[in-house]
Design a protein around this motif. Sequence first.
Motif, PDB file in Angstrom:
ATOM      1  N   LEU A  37      -6.789 -35.596  -5.289  1.00  0.00           N
ATOM      2  CA  LEU A  37      -5.630 -34.724  -5.284  1.00  0.00           C
ATOM      3  C   LEU A  37      -4.538 -35.321  -6.164  1.00  0.00           C
ATOM      4  O   LEU A  37      -4.280 -36.509  -6.121  1.00  0.00           O
ATOM      5  CB  LEU A  37      -5.087 -34.541  -3.867  1.00  0.00           C
ATOM      6  CG  LEU A  37      -5.986 -33.824  -2.872  1.00  0.00           C
ATOM      7  CD1 LEU A  37      -5.286 -33.656  -1.536  1.00  0.00           C
ATOM      8  CD2 LEU A  37      -6.399 -32.466  -3.416  1.00  0.00           C
ATOM      9  N   ILE A  38      -3.896 -34.473  -6.950  1.00  0.00           N
ATOM     10  CA  ILE A  38      -2.756 -34.876  -7.770  1.00  0.00           C
ATOM     11  C   ILE A  38      -1.526 -34.230  -7.157  1.00  0.00           C
ATOM     12  O   ILE A  38      -1.469 -33.005  -7.015  1.00  0.00           O
ATOM     13  CB  ILE A  38      -2.975 -34.444  -9.224  1.00  0.00           C
ATOM     14  CG1 ILE A  38      -4.212 -35.158  -9.764  1.00  0.00           C
ATOM     15  CG2 ILE A  38      -1.750 -34.769 -10.085  1.00  0.00           C
ATOM     16  CD1 ILE A  38      -4.733 -34.611 -11.051  1.00  0.00           C
ATOM     17  N   TRP A  39      -0.559 -35.070  -6.791  1.00  0.00           N
ATOM     18  CA  TRP A  39       0.545 -34.638  -5.942  1.00  0.00           C
ATOM     19  C   TRP A  39       1.859 -34.532  -6.693  1.00  0.00           C
ATOM     20  O   TRP A  39       2.118 -35.282  -7.637  1.00  0.00           O
ATOM     21  CB  TRP A  39       0.755 -35.650  -4.802  1.00  0.00           C
ATOM     22  CG  TRP A  39      -0.408 -35.850  -3.895  1.00  0.00           C
ATOM     23  CD1 TRP A  39      -1.604 -36.419  -4.203  1.00  0.00           C
ATOM     24  CD2 TRP A  39      -0.480 -35.504  -2.509  1.00  0.00           C
ATOM     25  NE1 TRP A  39      -2.418 -36.443  -3.104  1.00  0.00           N
ATOM     26  CE2 TRP A  39      -1.748 -35.900  -2.043  1.00  0.00           C
ATOM     27  CE3 TRP A  39       0.408 -34.903  -1.605  1.00  0.00           C
ATOM     28  CZ2 TRP A  39      -2.160 -35.707  -0.721  1.00  0.00           C
ATOM     29  CZ3 TRP A  39       0.009 -34.721  -0.290  1.00  0.00           C
ATOM     30  CH2 TRP A  39      -1.271 -35.123   0.137  1.00  0.00           C
ATOM     31  N   GLY A  40       2.699 -33.623  -6.222  1.00  0.00           N
ATOM     32  CA  GLY A  40       4.097 -33.600  -6.628  1.00  0.00           C
ATOM     33  C   GLY A  40       4.879 -34.631  -5.828  1.00  0.00           C
ATOM     34  O   GLY A  40       4.339 -35.277  -4.927  1.00  0.00           O
ATOM     35  N   ALA A  41       6.164 -34.753  -6.151  1.00  0.00           N
ATOM     36  CA  ALA A  41       7.006 -35.774  -5.511  1.00  0.00           C
ATOM     37  C   ALA A  41       7.548 -35.335  -4.160  1.00  0.00           C
ATOM     38  O   ALA A  41       8.122 -36.149  -3.437  1.00  0.00           O
ATOM     39  CB  ALA A  41       8.150 -36.161  -6.436  1.00  0.00           C
ATOM     40  N   GLY A  42       7.385 -34.067  -3.826  1.00  0.00           N
ATOM     41  CA  GLY A  42       7.813 -33.584  -2.518  1.00  0.00           C
ATOM     42  C   GLY A  42       9.187 -32.945  -2.532  1.00  0.00           C
ATOM     43  O   GLY A  42      10.031 -33.251  -3.380  1.00  0.00           O
ATOM     44  N   THR A  43       9.393 -32.026  -1.590  1.00  0.00           N
ATOM     45  CA  THR A  43      10.695 -31.393  -1.358  1.00  0.00           C
ATOM     46  C   THR A  43      11.026 -31.532   0.115  1.00  0.00           C
ATOM     47  O   THR A  43      10.216 -31.159   0.969  1.00  0.00           O
ATOM     48  CB  THR A  43      10.676 -29.899  -1.736  1.00  0.00           C
ATOM     49  OG1 THR A  43      10.445 -29.756  -3.125  1.00  0.00           O
ATOM     50  CG2 THR A  43      12.013 -29.236  -1.372  1.00  0.00           C
ATOM     51  N   LYS A  44      12.202 -32.082   0.406  1.00  0.00           N
ATOM     52  CA  LYS A  44      12.630 -32.224   1.795  1.00  0.00           C
ATOM     53  C   LYS A  44      13.288 -30.927   2.247  1.00  0.00           C
ATOM     54  O   LYS A  44      14.319 -30.516   1.702  1.00  0.00           O
ATOM     55  CB  LYS A  44      13.595 -33.395   1.938  1.00  0.00           C
ATOM     56  CG  LYS A  44      14.014 -33.646   3.380  1.00  0.00           C
ATOM     57  CD  LYS A  44      14.878 -34.901   3.482  1.00  0.00           C
ATOM     58  CE  LYS A  44      15.232 -35.213   4.922  1.00  0.00           C
ATOM     59  NZ  LYS A  44      16.036 -36.447   5.032  1.00  0.00           N
ATOM     60  N   GLN A  85       1.701 -34.142 -13.819  1.00  0.00           N
ATOM     61  CA  GLN A  85       0.990 -32.877 -13.951  1.00  0.00           C
ATOM     62  C   GLN A  85       1.418 -31.869 -12.892  1.00  0.00           C
ATOM     63  O   GLN A  85       1.208 -30.668 -13.068  1.00  0.00           O
ATOM     64  CB  GLN A  85      -0.507 -33.120 -13.859  1.00  0.00           C
ATOM     65  CG  GLN A  85      -1.058 -34.001 -14.980  1.00  0.00           C
ATOM     66  CD  GLN A  85      -2.559 -34.031 -14.947  1.00  0.00           C
ATOM     67  OE1 GLN A  85      -3.231 -33.056 -15.261  1.00  0.00           O
ATOM     68  NE2 GLN A  85      -3.112 -35.179 -14.569  1.00  0.00           N
ATOM     69  N   VAL A  86       1.953 -32.359 -11.790  1.00  0.00           N
ATOM     70  CA  VAL A  86       2.431 -31.484 -10.717  1.00  0.00           C
ATOM     71  C   VAL A  86       3.885 -31.857 -10.433  1.00  0.00           C
ATOM     72  O   VAL A  86       4.174 -33.019 -10.166  1.00  0.00           O
ATOM     73  CB  VAL A  86       1.569 -31.651  -9.437  1.00  0.00           C
ATOM     74  CG1 VAL A  86       2.108 -30.781  -8.314  1.00  0.00           C
ATOM     75  CG2 VAL A  86       0.116 -31.306  -9.737  1.00  0.00           C
ATOM     76  N   LYS A  87       4.756 -30.869 -10.519  1.00  0.00           N
ATOM     77  CA  LYS A  87       6.188 -31.156 -10.391  1.00  0.00           C
ATOM     78  C   LYS A  87       6.826 -30.310  -9.304  1.00  0.00           C
ATOM     79  O   LYS A  87       6.633 -29.098  -9.244  1.00  0.00           O
ATOM     80  CB  LYS A  87       6.903 -30.884 -11.721  1.00  0.00           C
ATOM     81  CG  LYS A  87       6.418 -31.719 -12.875  1.00  0.00           C
ATOM     82  CD  LYS A  87       7.133 -31.344 -14.158  1.00  0.00           C
ATOM     83  CE  LYS A  87       6.556 -32.100 -15.343  1.00  0.00           C
ATOM     84  NZ  LYS A  87       7.191 -31.727 -16.617  1.00  0.00           N
ATOM     85  N   GLN A  88       7.616 -30.962  -8.492  1.00  0.00           N
ATOM     86  CA  GLN A  88       8.460 -30.267  -7.535  1.00  0.00           C
ATOM     87  C   GLN A  88       9.886 -30.651  -7.899  1.00  0.00           C
ATOM     88  O   GLN A  88      10.300 -31.785  -7.658  1.00  0.00           O
ATOM     89  CB  GLN A  88       8.109 -30.679  -6.098  1.00  0.00           C
ATOM     90  CG  GLN A  88       6.722 -30.219  -5.677  1.00  0.00           C
ATOM     91  CD  GLN A  88       6.355 -30.687  -4.296  1.00  0.00           C
ATOM     92  OE1 GLN A  88       5.607 -31.645  -4.134  1.00  0.00           O
ATOM     93  NE2 GLN A  88       6.859 -29.999  -3.281  1.00  0.00           N
ATOM     94  N   ASN A  89      10.583 -29.742  -8.504  1.00  0.00           N
ATOM     95  CA  ASN A  89      11.865 -30.078  -9.124  1.00  0.00           C
ATOM     96  C   ASN A  89      13.037 -30.115  -8.157  1.00  0.00           C
ATOM     97  O   ASN A  89      14.116 -30.598  -8.518  1.00  0.00           O
ATOM     98  CB  ASN A  89      12.162 -29.095 -10.254  1.00  0.00           C
ATOM     99  CG  ASN A  89      11.193 -29.282 -11.410  1.00  0.00           C
ATOM    100  OD1 ASN A  89      10.869 -30.392 -11.786  1.00  0.00           O
ATOM    101  ND2 ASN A  89      10.728 -28.173 -11.970  1.00  0.00           N
ATOM    102  N   SER A  90      12.849 -29.616  -6.942  1.00  0.00           N
ATOM    103  CA  SER A  90      13.928 -29.651  -5.957  1.00  0.00           C
ATOM    104  C   SER A  90      13.651 -30.756  -4.954  1.00  0.00           C
ATOM    105  O   SER A  90      12.750 -30.621  -4.133  1.00  0.00           O
ATOM    106  CB  SER A  90      14.034 -28.310  -5.232  1.00  0.00           C
ATOM    107  OG  SER A  90      14.313 -27.271  -6.129  1.00  0.00           O
ATOM    108  N   PRO A  91      14.440 -31.833  -4.982  1.00  0.00           N
ATOM    109  CA  PRO A  91      14.205 -32.911  -4.009  1.00  0.00           C
ATOM    110  C   PRO A  91      14.493 -32.470  -2.582  1.00  0.00           C
ATOM    111  O   PRO A  91      13.888 -32.985  -1.642  1.00  0.00           O
ATOM    112  CB  PRO A  91      15.183 -34.011  -4.439  1.00  0.00           C
ATOM    113  CG  PRO A  91      15.602 -33.653  -5.812  1.00  0.00           C
ATOM    114  CD  PRO A  91      15.481 -32.178  -5.942  1.00  0.00           C
ATOM    115  N   SER A  92      15.415 -31.510  -2.416  1.00  0.00           N
ATOM    116  CA  SER A  92      15.732 -31.061  -1.063  1.00  0.00           C
ATOM    117  C   SER A  92      16.148 -29.598  -1.076  1.00  0.00           C
ATOM    118  O   SER A  92      16.568 -29.046  -2.101  1.00  0.00           O
ATOM    119  CB  SER A  92      16.835 -31.928  -0.449  1.00  0.00           C
ATOM    120  OG  SER A  92      18.036 -31.751  -1.153  1.00  0.00           O
ATOM    121  N   LEU A  93      16.030 -28.985   0.114  1.00  0.00           N
ATOM    122  CA  LEU A  93      16.358 -27.576   0.289  1.00  0.00           C
ATOM    123  C   LEU A  93      16.859 -27.389   1.709  1.00  0.00           C
ATOM    124  O   LEU A  93      16.221 -27.857   2.659  1.00  0.00           O
ATOM    125  CB  LEU A  93      15.107 -26.715   0.047  1.00  0.00           C
ATOM    126  CG  LEU A  93      15.208 -25.223   0.299  1.00  0.00           C
ATOM    127  CD1 LEU A  93      16.131 -24.582  -0.728  1.00  0.00           C
ATOM    128  CD2 LEU A  93      13.834 -24.573   0.246  1.00  0.00           C
TER     129      LEU A  93
END
Lengths: 113, 114
Positions: A101-108, A3-11
């Motif tokens: 809380l429903i979390w995204g996978a995170g962005t480094k 339900q919550v998406k973070q499409n960039s694993p890193s930046l």
Amino acid sequence: DQQVKQNSPSLSVQEGRISILNCDYTNSMFDYFLWYKKYPAEGPTFLISISSIKDKNEDGRFTVFLNKSAKHLSLHIVPSQPGDSAVYFCAASFMDSNYQLIWGAGTKLIIKP
Amino acid sequence: GVTQSPTHLIKTRGQQVTLRCSSQSGHNTVSWYQQALGQGPQFIFQYYRKEENGRGNFPPRFSGLQFPNDSSELNVNALELDDSALYLCASSLDGGQVPTGELFFGEGSRLTVL
């Protein structure tokens, strides 16, 4: 079903420039959104939040923007500093179960000197 | 702050494990999250005033306790390989009303199931 998406694993961002971290969600019933920051070997720490009735919230160098029609939020960090290098998580909650809380996978985020 | 123990442990499939959490001083609510590698945390359950106050999509073999001093335990029975993860404890006030108070996390307990 994410339900919550973070499409960039890193930046990777140059020190002093703006960092923009993005988050998309699928459930229009979410009514609160939060950003957490996590350093290695530490638990996540709260950074900034926004209610679904607002479209912007600012706290020092950190600003969160919410676009409900696009189901998209972003975190802006200006200016970026080396200490900002961490994993950033976007999270969301519902009014009637706001303990969950429903979390995204995170962005480094990596800040280059 | 929030402290968790142990920081790392290794178990074999079928065993049982107990993870412990000491809340931040003054906090009366404890939540537990499971974070698998490369994913965001997933809500397991929350305890408020010694009662389970909400539960995520986890089977009954995941259980918990909250003690009079507001510390907490997470127990997992009949361990499976997929239980390998970082387990995070978070404390807060008043049933974890997210808009009025953020969650304060410990550093986590990393469980490996072989």
